[in-house]
Design an enzyme around this catalytic site. Sequence first.
Site, PDB file in Angstrom:
ATOM      1  N   HIS A   1       1.403   5.456  -1.744  1.00  0.00           N
ATOM      2  CA  HIS A   1       1.011   6.579  -2.603  1.00  0.00           C
ATOM      3  C   HIS A   1       2.270   7.132  -3.245  1.00  0.00           C
ATOM      4  O   HIS A   1       3.130   7.680  -2.557  1.00  0.00           O
ATOM      5  CB  HIS A   1       0.330   7.672  -1.773  1.00  0.00           C
ATOM      6  N   LEU A   2       2.360   7.003  -4.561  1.00  0.00           N
ATOM      7  CA  LEU A   2       3.553   7.494  -5.267  1.00  0.00           C
ATOM      8  C   LEU A   2       3.308   8.833  -5.942  1.00  0.00           C
ATOM      9  O   LEU A   2       4.245   9.440  -6.458  1.00  0.00           O
ATOM     10  CB  LEU A   2       4.025   6.458  -6.297  1.00  0.00           C
ATOM     11  N   ARG A   3       2.034   9.286  -5.974  1.00  0.00           N
ATOM     12  CA  ARG A   3       1.694  10.571  -6.618  1.00  0.00           C
ATOM     13  C   ARG A   3       2.057  10.559  -8.098  1.00  0.00           C
ATOM     14  O   ARG A   3       2.234   9.514  -8.691  1.00  0.00           O
ATOM     15  CB  ARG A   3       2.365  11.754  -5.893  1.00  0.00           C
TER      16      ARG A   3
ATOM     17  N   HIS B   1      -4.364  -0.468   6.044  1.00  0.00           N
ATOM     18  CA  HIS B   1      -3.843   0.364   7.134  1.00  0.00           C
ATOM     19  C   HIS B   1      -4.743   0.354   8.375  1.00  0.00           C
ATOM     20  O   HIS B   1      -5.269   1.382   8.793  1.00  0.00           O
ATOM     21  CB  HIS B   1      -3.553   1.798   6.678  1.00  0.00           C
TER      22      HIS B   1
ATOM     23  N   LEU C   1      -4.704   9.457   7.885  1.00  0.00           N
ATOM     24  CA  LEU C   1      -5.999   8.785   7.975  1.00  0.00           C
ATOM     25  C   LEU C   1      -5.837   7.323   7.570  1.00  0.00           C
ATOM     26  O   LEU C   1      -5.143   7.052   6.584  1.00  0.00           O
ATOM     27  CB  LEU C   1      -7.025   9.468   7.074  1.00  0.00           C
TER      28      LEU C   1
ATOM     29  N   HIS D   1     -10.370   1.233   2.204  1.00  0.00           N
ATOM     30  CA  HIS D   1     -10.147   2.265   3.218  1.00  0.00           C
ATOM     31  C   HIS D   1     -11.356   2.183   4.149  1.00  0.00           C
ATOM     32  O   HIS D   1     -12.440   2.650   3.805  1.00  0.00           O
ATOM     33  CB  HIS D   1     -10.030   3.663   2.580  1.00  0.00           C
TER      34      HIS D   1
ATOM     35  N   HIS E   1       3.192  14.623   1.325  1.00  0.00           N
ATOM     36  CA  HIS E   1       2.563  15.942   1.112  1.00  0.00           C
ATOM     37  C   HIS E   1       3.640  16.982   1.396  1.00  0.00           C
ATOM     38  O   HIS E   1       4.313  16.906   2.435  1.00  0.00           O
ATOM     39  CB  HIS E   1       1.405  16.163   2.096  1.00  0.00           C
TER      40      HIS E   1
ATOM     41  N   ASN F   1      -5.373   7.215  -6.022  1.00  0.00           N
ATOM     42  CA  ASN F   1      -6.075   8.476  -5.698  1.00  0.00           C
ATOM     43  C   ASN F   1      -5.321   9.694  -6.224  1.00  0.00           C
ATOM     44  O   ASN F   1      -4.959  10.594  -5.489  1.00  0.00           O
ATOM     45  CB  ASN F   1      -6.348   8.590  -4.183  1.00  0.00           C
TER      46      ASN F   1
ATOM     47  N   ASP G   1       1.535   2.717   3.524  1.00  0.00           N
ATOM     48  CA  ASP G   1       0.693   3.910   3.359  1.00  0.00           C
ATOM     49  C   ASP G   1       1.546   5.177   3.312  1.00  0.00           C
ATOM     50  O   ASP G   1       1.105   6.237   3.764  1.00  0.00           O
ATOM     51  CB  ASP G   1      -0.382   4.011   4.448  1.00  0.00           C
TER      52      ASP G   1
ATOM     53  N   HIS H   1       0.860  -1.202   0.000  1.00  0.00           N
ATOM     54  CA  HIS H   1       0.000   0.000   0.000  1.00  0.00           C
ATOM     55  C   HIS H   1       0.889   1.242   0.000  1.00  0.00           C
ATOM     56  O   HIS H   1       1.479   1.581   1.023  1.00  0.00           O
ATOM     57  CB  HIS H   1      -0.900   0.015   1.244  1.00  0.00           C
TER      58      HIS H   1
ATOM     59  N   LYS I   1      -9.608  -0.465  -5.443  1.00  0.00           N
ATOM     60  CA  LYS I   1      -9.605   0.221  -4.152  1.00  0.00           C
ATOM     61  C   LYS I   1     -10.938   0.905  -3.875  1.00  0.00           C
ATOM     62  O   LYS I   1     -11.432   1.673  -4.697  1.00  0.00           O
ATOM     63  CB  LYS I   1      -8.488   1.271  -4.164  1.00  0.00           C
TER      64      LYS I   1
ATOM     65  N   ALA J   1      -3.725  15.057   5.333  1.00  0.00           N
ATOM     66  CA  ALA J   1      -3.508  13.792   6.040  1.00  0.00           C
ATOM     67  C   ALA J   1      -2.498  12.956   5.259  1.00  0.00           C
ATOM     68  O   ALA J   1      -2.644  12.785   4.050  1.00  0.00           O
ATOM     69  CB  ALA J   1      -4.822  13.034   6.145  1.00  0.00           C
TER      70      ALA J   1
HETATM   71  C1  NCD Z   1      -3.443   9.252   1.975  1.00  0.00           C
HETATM   72  C2  NCD Z   1      -3.018  10.264   0.924  1.00  0.00           C
HETATM   73  O1  NCD Z   1      -2.446  11.306   1.282  1.00  0.00           O
HETATM   74  O2  NCD Z   1      -3.231  10.017  -0.271  1.00  0.00           O
HETATM   75  N1  NCD Z   1      -3.411   9.886   3.260  1.00  0.00           N
HETATM   76  C3  NCD Z   1      -3.324   9.270   4.446  1.00  0.00           C
HETATM   77  O3  NCD Z   1      -3.447   9.942   5.470  1.00  0.00           O
HETATM   78  N2  NCD Z   1      -3.080   7.993   4.554  1.00  0.00           N
HETATM   79  C4  NCD Z   1      -4.778   8.683   1.649  1.00  0.00           C
HETATM   80  C5  NCD Z   1      -5.134   7.478   2.465  1.00  0.00           C
HETATM   81  O4  NCD Z   1      -4.555   6.406   2.321  1.00  0.00           O
HETATM   82  O5  NCD Z   1      -6.041   7.589   3.299  1.00  0.00           O
HETATM   83 ZN    ZN Z   2      -3.210   5.164   1.714  1.00  0.00          ZN
END
Ligand code: NCD
Ligand code: ZN
Length: 345
Positions: free
Chosen positions: A16-18, A175, A220, A137, A252, A42, A248, A14, A100, A264
């Site tokens: 997030h690579l953006r 998560h 989150l 989620h 940011h 996302n 996760d 899990h 997802k 988050a």
């Molecule tokens: C994630 C994100 O920034 O894309 N943020 C987080 O707090 N984990 C989204 C997510 O997995 O809830």
């Molecule tokens: Zn996530």
Amino acid sequence: MTERLRLRRPDDWHVHLRDGPMLAAVADATARQFARAIVMPNLKPPVTTAAAAAAYRERIRAAVSPGIAFEPLMTCYLVDGINPDELVRGHGEGIFTAAKLYPAHATTNSAHGVTDVRQIYPALDAMQRIGMPLLIHGEVTDHNVDIFDREAVFIERTLKTMVADFPALKIVFEHITTKDAVDFVRDASPNIAATITPHHLAINRNAMFDGGMRPHFYCLPVAKRELHRLALRAAATSGNPKFFLGTDSAPHAVETKEADCGCAGIYNAPFAIESYARTFAEEGALDRLEGFASEFGPRFYGLPLNPDFITLERAPTPVPGRISAAGSELVPFHAGEVLDWRFVA
Ligand code: NCD
Ligand code: ZN
């Protein structure tokens, strides 16, 4: 002699690579430690088609430095009324590994998420049939429910019904942050598993308010009470194959975290395996790290174990306070701390 730990190369189930400059800044941090990663969809706009996922996968591959072998495993962002044929086709073509479920407005970039799970029942039916995992989620979005209770209430209000309606569907409860989720997953059938992050093993909710507001500990689902952290640590180190690694990692830029309405997400990719190693060492369970990090995930997904190995060395490992990225900076998890394990290669 330096103490060393040799592990089959882990995967991150899990992350997030953006996209764009942020992807370019963070891709290597994940790719140098993990052979594969389940990449969250996302983005803005979200990845809802096989074509978009295939294009995103190419951008990820291009962002990883030459010489690092890394396989992005793509996911489809489920939206109301999504056509099951798109999922079946994308899965069949080897583009979508999983799909997802973001309840609408549950977290970052989830505005297009699912408003009612019945909206995706045709998709879940198809996924159950073809053995495609559903990643969840698991939080209710009802603002009348206390934020610290939203995961536990999701189990009662939504997850139990979904599991009853699709008993053979492979589900990863992503998560997890509560003892309620640990108990639910542990007692459920073998097709239900969970990922656990490094940060939910390391901090409880007090970290967010330690001497003031600490936005870099806000993610989150939000960290919960100590009793929940202890249940997560017990589950992760138990050797139960239902619980496996998913960071996760959610970068940011610092100015969007330290803001009026801070985003988050915790960026833990640069020292992810070191953070997990600390938890497992503290629990006297280093011998169980390999199962959690490198074996249980692939087995659940029906993928081969990685053939190669990594080495961790017991050595003081200072974590920088900030890391430059995409014209700004990221504050990594454990910023300013000295960890006691170092990823060597
Ligand atoms: C994630 C994100 O920034 O894309 N943020 C987080 O707090 N984990 C989204 C997510 O997995 O809830
Ligand atoms: Zn996530």
